[in-house]
Write a protein that holds these residues in place. Structure first.
Motif, mmCIF file in Angstrom:
data_model
loop_
_atom_site.group_PDB
_atom_site.id
_atom_site.type_symbol
_atom_site.label_atom_id
_atom_site.label_comp_id
_atom_site.label_asym_id
_atom_site.label_seq_id
_atom_site.Cartn_x
_atom_site.Cartn_y
_atom_site.Cartn_z
ATOM 1 N N PRO B 43 0.822 -1.213 0.000
ATOM 2 C CA PRO B 43 0.000 0.000 0.000
ATOM 3 C C PRO B 43 0.859 1.268 0.000
ATOM 4 O O PRO B 43 1.925 1.297 0.612
ATOM 5 C CB PRO B 43 -0.793 -0.128 1.298
ATOM 6 C CG PRO B 43 -0.870 -1.588 1.544
ATOM 7 C CD PRO B 43 0.416 -2.160 1.038
ATOM 8 N N TRP B 44 0.360 2.290 -0.665
ATOM 9 C CA TRP B 44 1.133 3.513 -0.856
ATOM 10 C C TRP B 44 1.559 4.156 0.458
ATOM 11 O O TRP B 44 2.696 4.602 0.605
ATOM 12 C CB TRP B 44 0.344 4.512 -1.719
ATOM 13 C CG TRP B 44 1.028 5.847 -1.766
ATOM 14 C CD1 TRP B 44 0.572 7.017 -1.254
ATOM 15 C CD2 TRP B 44 2.330 6.129 -2.322
ATOM 16 N NE1 TRP B 44 1.490 8.014 -1.458
ATOM 17 C CE2 TRP B 44 2.584 7.506 -2.103
ATOM 18 C CE3 TRP B 44 3.296 5.357 -2.952
ATOM 19 C CZ2 TRP B 44 3.766 8.107 -2.515
ATOM 20 C CZ3 TRP B 44 4.483 5.973 -3.353
ATOM 21 C CH2 TRP B 44 4.693 7.334 -3.137
ATOM 22 N N HIS B 45 0.656 4.141 1.460
ATOM 23 C CA HIS B 45 1.039 4.820 2.711
ATOM 24 C C HIS B 45 2.248 4.151 3.343
ATOM 25 O O HIS B 45 3.064 4.801 4.008
ATOM 26 C CB HIS B 45 -0.150 4.887 3.692
ATOM 27 C CG HIS B 45 -0.546 3.575 4.294
ATOM 28 N ND1 HIS B 45 -0.155 3.193 5.543
ATOM 29 C CD2 HIS B 45 -1.284 2.553 3.810
ATOM 30 C CE1 HIS B 45 -0.650 1.991 5.807
ATOM 31 N NE2 HIS B 45 -1.342 1.581 4.775
ATOM 32 N N ILE B 46 2.409 2.848 3.116
ATOM 33 C CA ILE B 46 3.574 2.137 3.661
ATOM 34 C C ILE B 46 4.836 2.509 2.866
ATOM 35 O O ILE B 46 5.894 2.796 3.428
ATOM 36 C CB ILE B 46 3.339 0.616 3.633
ATOM 37 C CG1 ILE B 46 2.174 0.254 4.565
ATOM 38 C CG2 ILE B 46 4.609 -0.140 4.023
ATOM 39 C CD1 ILE B 46 1.719 -1.182 4.489
ATOM 40 N N ARG B 47 4.691 2.551 1.544
ATOM 41 C CA ARG B 47 5.854 2.934 0.718
ATOM 42 C C ARG B 47 6.266 4.362 1.023
ATOM 43 O O ARG B 47 7.442 4.698 1.074
ATOM 44 C CB ARG B 47 5.505 2.781 -0.766
ATOM 45 C CG ARG B 47 5.447 1.320 -1.205
ATOM 46 C CD ARG B 47 5.177 1.207 -2.682
ATOM 47 N NE ARG B 47 3.763 1.342 -2.978
ATOM 48 C CZ ARG B 47 3.276 1.771 -4.125
ATOM 49 N NH1 ARG B 47 4.088 2.140 -5.087
ATOM 50 N NH2 ARG B 47 1.975 1.837 -4.317
ATOM 51 N N ALA B 267 17.444 -6.972 11.186
ATOM 52 C CA ALA B 267 16.666 -6.838 9.956
ATOM 53 C C ALA B 267 16.834 -5.406 9.448
ATOM 54 O O ALA B 267 17.072 -4.490 10.235
ATOM 55 C CB ALA B 267 15.206 -7.145 10.232
ATOM 56 N N PRO B 268 16.735 -5.182 8.137
ATOM 57 C CA PRO B 268 16.958 -3.833 7.600
ATOM 58 C C PRO B 268 16.012 -2.786 8.207
ATOM 59 O O PRO B 268 14.810 -3.032 8.317
ATOM 60 C CB PRO B 268 16.711 -3.987 6.101
ATOM 61 C CG PRO B 268 16.180 -5.348 5.895
ATOM 62 C CD PRO B 268 16.474 -6.164 7.091
ATOM 63 N N ILE B 269 16.568 -1.678 8.590
ATOM 64 C CA ILE B 269 15.791 -0.653 9.298
ATOM 65 C C ILE B 269 14.703 -0.066 8.391
ATOM 66 O O ILE B 269 13.610 0.261 8.852
ATOM 67 C CB ILE B 269 16.717 0.467 9.852
ATOM 68 C CG1 ILE B 269 15.904 1.390 10.786
ATOM 69 C CG2 ILE B 269 17.375 1.261 8.737
ATOM 70 C CD1 ILE B 269 16.754 2.355 11.578
ATOM 71 N N THR B 270 14.982 0.033 7.093
ATOM 72 C CA THR B 270 13.991 0.605 6.164
ATOM 73 C C THR B 270 12.708 -0.229 6.196
ATOM 74 O O THR B 270 11.603 0.306 6.232
ATOM 75 C CB THR B 270 14.578 0.634 4.735
ATOM 76 O OG1 THR B 270 15.879 1.206 4.810
ATOM 77 C CG2 THR B 270 13.739 1.448 3.803
ATOM 78 N N GLY B 271 12.893 -1.521 6.193
ATOM 79 C CA GLY B 271 11.740 -2.413 6.271
ATOM 80 C C GLY B 271 11.041 -2.325 7.616
ATOM 81 O O GLY B 271 9.810 -2.345 7.707
ATOM 82 N N GLN B 272 11.827 -2.197 8.678
ATOM 83 C CA GLN B 272 11.231 -2.115 10.020
ATOM 84 C C GLN B 272 10.392 -0.844 10.173
ATOM 85 O O GLN B 272 9.302 -0.870 10.748
ATOM 86 C CB GLN B 272 12.322 -2.151 11.091
ATOM 87 C CG GLN B 272 13.069 -3.471 11.166
ATOM 88 C CD GLN B 272 13.924 -3.545 12.421
ATOM 89 O OE1 GLN B 272 13.437 -3.345 13.526
ATOM 90 N NE2 GLN B 272 15.201 -3.822 12.255
ATOM 91 N N GLU B 277 4.521 1.474 10.203
ATOM 92 C CA GLU B 277 3.413 2.149 9.522
ATOM 93 C C GLU B 277 2.312 1.143 9.157
ATOM 94 O O GLU B 277 1.122 1.428 9.294
ATOM 95 C CB GLU B 277 3.936 2.854 8.256
ATOM 96 C CG GLU B 277 2.866 3.404 7.326
ATOM 97 C CD GLU B 277 2.022 4.525 7.917
ATOM 98 O OE1 GLU B 277 2.473 5.163 8.893
ATOM 99 O OE2 GLU B 277 0.892 4.738 7.405
ATOM 100 N N ALA B 278 2.720 -0.044 8.706
ATOM 101 C CA ALA B 278 1.735 -1.077 8.330
ATOM 102 C C ALA B 278 0.841 -1.401 9.515
ATOM 103 O O ALA B 278 -0.384 -1.466 9.392
ATOM 104 C CB ALA B 278 2.457 -2.319 7.833
ATOM 105 N N LEU B 279 1.446 -1.604 10.686
ATOM 106 C CA LEU B 279 0.648 -1.975 11.858
ATOM 107 C C LEU B 279 -0.226 -0.822 12.342
ATOM 108 O O LEU B 279 -1.344 -1.024 12.790
ATOM 109 C CB LEU B 279 1.555 -2.436 12.996
ATOM 110 C CG LEU B 279 2.071 -3.870 12.869
ATOM 111 C CD1 LEU B 279 3.061 -4.167 13.974
ATOM 112 C CD2 LEU B 279 0.930 -4.881 12.914
#
Lengths: 158, 385
Positions: B43-47, B267-272, B277-279
């Protein structure tokens, strides 16, 4: 939103048979639900979203209209006069610095300008207009106008 | 020259999926039902949050456990959704995908020679990672008649003195099967009886269509002997972010963290940052995607059964696992011929274990339009046989 409505909003050509398969209901149930939506005017019309830039040459303008309200009926009398013009494709009453937003369509700039100056601005109780010509559409009714990007996934993955 | 490749690396066969991947390459007009990831992009808000984190300069390591803020969100989520309490400071570990989580759990639990019970058909990495850790995979077969649920008697028959851990994966890849609380309780009883630790891969836990998912640790007495592996890849369409997590008692989390610390570091910080935001704001999109999967699920299952490829109704994930026995072909023959003659890619059931023979995995994480075309082509194919 109701799931059947959601499917039709996304693609109005989805048949009752297909919808029945998607939502796990019988075809008869789906048909009667659609009929109920039509009867109570939840569904107003089935139409097609066209990228008019590709279909033919049209010019659209968004016009801010300031209206002096009337006692007892507010803005509705003027609103109803405005929507009778076939050039008007959309009209909303809004809160904020102006009152009615009108979307007007014409074959060229001149035609739209003529409509605004001769028909719209001269209506009784319309006290002012500001015209914005539409330059490019990015998204309308949830549909993005540029060509869809291809999915970049691998074709097979675990 | 000495054989320089290790025995373990040599003993593990390459993934059965790999072969199909190679075949599909260079066939541009293929419609693929062979993909194990969402067809939606994140989803865009996550990106957008991901990009913002880069702009703000979040480009460094995090704690080995992962960002505390993310662990706290995960803890809150499990509390609200499942009424489970996991301490974000000591019982949650952020991993690089559930794949890493599984590897860590196995390496934290298994001694050389220990047996790990793996129900099949199963996700492709459980067996190889067990072998890499020196463990011995013991297959527990499941079958279509039981809708690919683990049957207690089959599990009992496979347990020995050496059994150390049991792997559970519901909702299941590749079958789409789910198990109810009551059915899982029978499995939990066996875990207690034989003192097994349960590694429960619940990455598809948010994608259920008939009733809510039961986390294994929510069963009575299971919290202390369960490692839950969950992640963001499937529900939030975030596969490439590689962010997942484990929920486990402190001693197991600690041991997993040790392996993680010396291999992945973090784990990569960008993903974290994206996962936070996803949660926080992802519910609406998860619900929309789940509704769409559900519609496709109904369409694919009905159509496959009409075509004569018998298929039980999967209640989770985004896979249908129909039987192709009526065609007289093996899974591999069916998949290869279908790909060559009709340009539809599916994965032979045997890629997920021997008992997947006679089945194919069809992913419905593909647009409704493509799904319908693919089903038409599959029908043409079966008629041509």
């Amino acid at each position: 939103m109701d799931e059947i409505l959601e499917i039709l909003v996304n693609d109005a050509r989805t048949s009752p048979e297909e919808i029945a398969g998607m939502v796990g209901k019988t075809i008869a149930e789906v048909k009667s639900a659609i009929k109920a939506f039509e009867d109570n005017h939840t569904i107003l019309k089935y139409t097609t979203i066209v990228n008019k830039e590709k279909a033919d040459s049209v010019v659209q303008a968004l016009i801010e209209v300031k209206v002096e309200p009337q006692r007892g009926i507010g803005y509705d009398a003027v609103g109803e006069r405005i929507i009778n013009f076939p050039e008007v494709v959309t009209a909303y009453l809004l809160s904020g610095t102006y009152d009615v937003l009108v979307v007007v369509e014409g074959k060229d700039l001149k035609e739209v300008a003529k409509f605004v100056s001769e028909k719209l601005a001269t209506l009784d109780r319309v006290t002012g207009t500001v015209t914005h010509f539409l330059l490019k559409k990015y998204k309308e009714h949830g549909v993005v106008f540029h060509e869809k990007e291809k999915n970049k996934r691998l074709q097979v993955s675990p | 020259m000495k054989d320089r490749i290790s025995t373990a690396a040599r003993s593990v066969p390459p993934s059965g999926i790999r072969k199909f991947f190679e075949m599909v390459l260079g066939m541009p007009e293929v419609i693929s039902l062979g993909v194990g990831e969402p067809d939606f992009v994140a989803p865009w808000h996550i990106r957008e949050a991901c990009i913002y984190s880069l702009e703000k300069g979040y480009t460094m390591y995090t704690s080995n456990y992962g960002l505390l803020e993310l662990r706290e969100e995960i803890s809150k989520f499990y509390n609200q959704w499942h009424n489970l309490d996991y301490n974000p400071e000591s019982e949650i570990l952020i991993t690089t995908g559930v794949s890493e989580g599984y590897d860590l759990a196995i390496r934290a639990l298994v001694n050389p020679g220990d047996e790990v019970l793996i129900p099949e058909p199963s996700y492709v990495s459980y067996k190889p990672c067990t072998v890499f850790a020196g463990g011995k995979p013991v297959v527990v077969t499941t079958n279509a008649e039981d809708e690919f649920k683990v049957r207690a008697e089959n599990l009992r028959a496979a347990v020995t003195e050496k059994s150390k851990a049991l792997v559970i994966n519901y909702p299941n890849n590749p079958t789409g099967a789910t198990m109810t609380r009551k059915e899982l309780e029978e499995i939990a009883d066996i875990a207690v009886e034989h003192d097994l630790t349960v590694i429960s891969d619940e990455v598809y836990g948010r994608l259920t269509y008939e009733g809510r998912h039961t986390p294994f640790s929510s069963l009575e007495g299971m919290r202390d002997r369960t490692v839950i592996l969950d992640g963001f890849s499937k529900a939030y369409a975030m596969t490439g972010f590689r962010i997942a997590f484990s929920l486990a008692p402190e001693d197991i989390t600690d041991a997993m963290m040790k392996v993680h610390q010396y291999t992945m570091l973090c784990a990569p910080i960008t993903g974290q940052m994206s996962a936070i935001e996803a949660l926080r704001n992802g519910e609406r999109e998860v619900a929309t995607m789940t509704r769409e999967y559900n519609r496709r699920r109904r369409v694919i299952v009905k159509r496959l059964n009409e075509i004569g490829l018998t298929c039980f109704t999967p209640k989770g994930a985004f896979y249908a696992f129909p039987s192709i026995k009526s065609t007289g072909l093996s899974s591999e023959e069916f998949s290869t011929q279908l790909l060559k003659s009709k340009k539809v890619a599916v994965v032979p059931g045997t890629a997920f274990g021997e008992c997947g023979e006679g089945h194919i995995r069809c992913s419905y994480a593909t647009s409704m339009e493509d799904l319908k075309t693919a089903l038409n082509r599959i029908e043409d194919f079966t008629k041509s046989l």
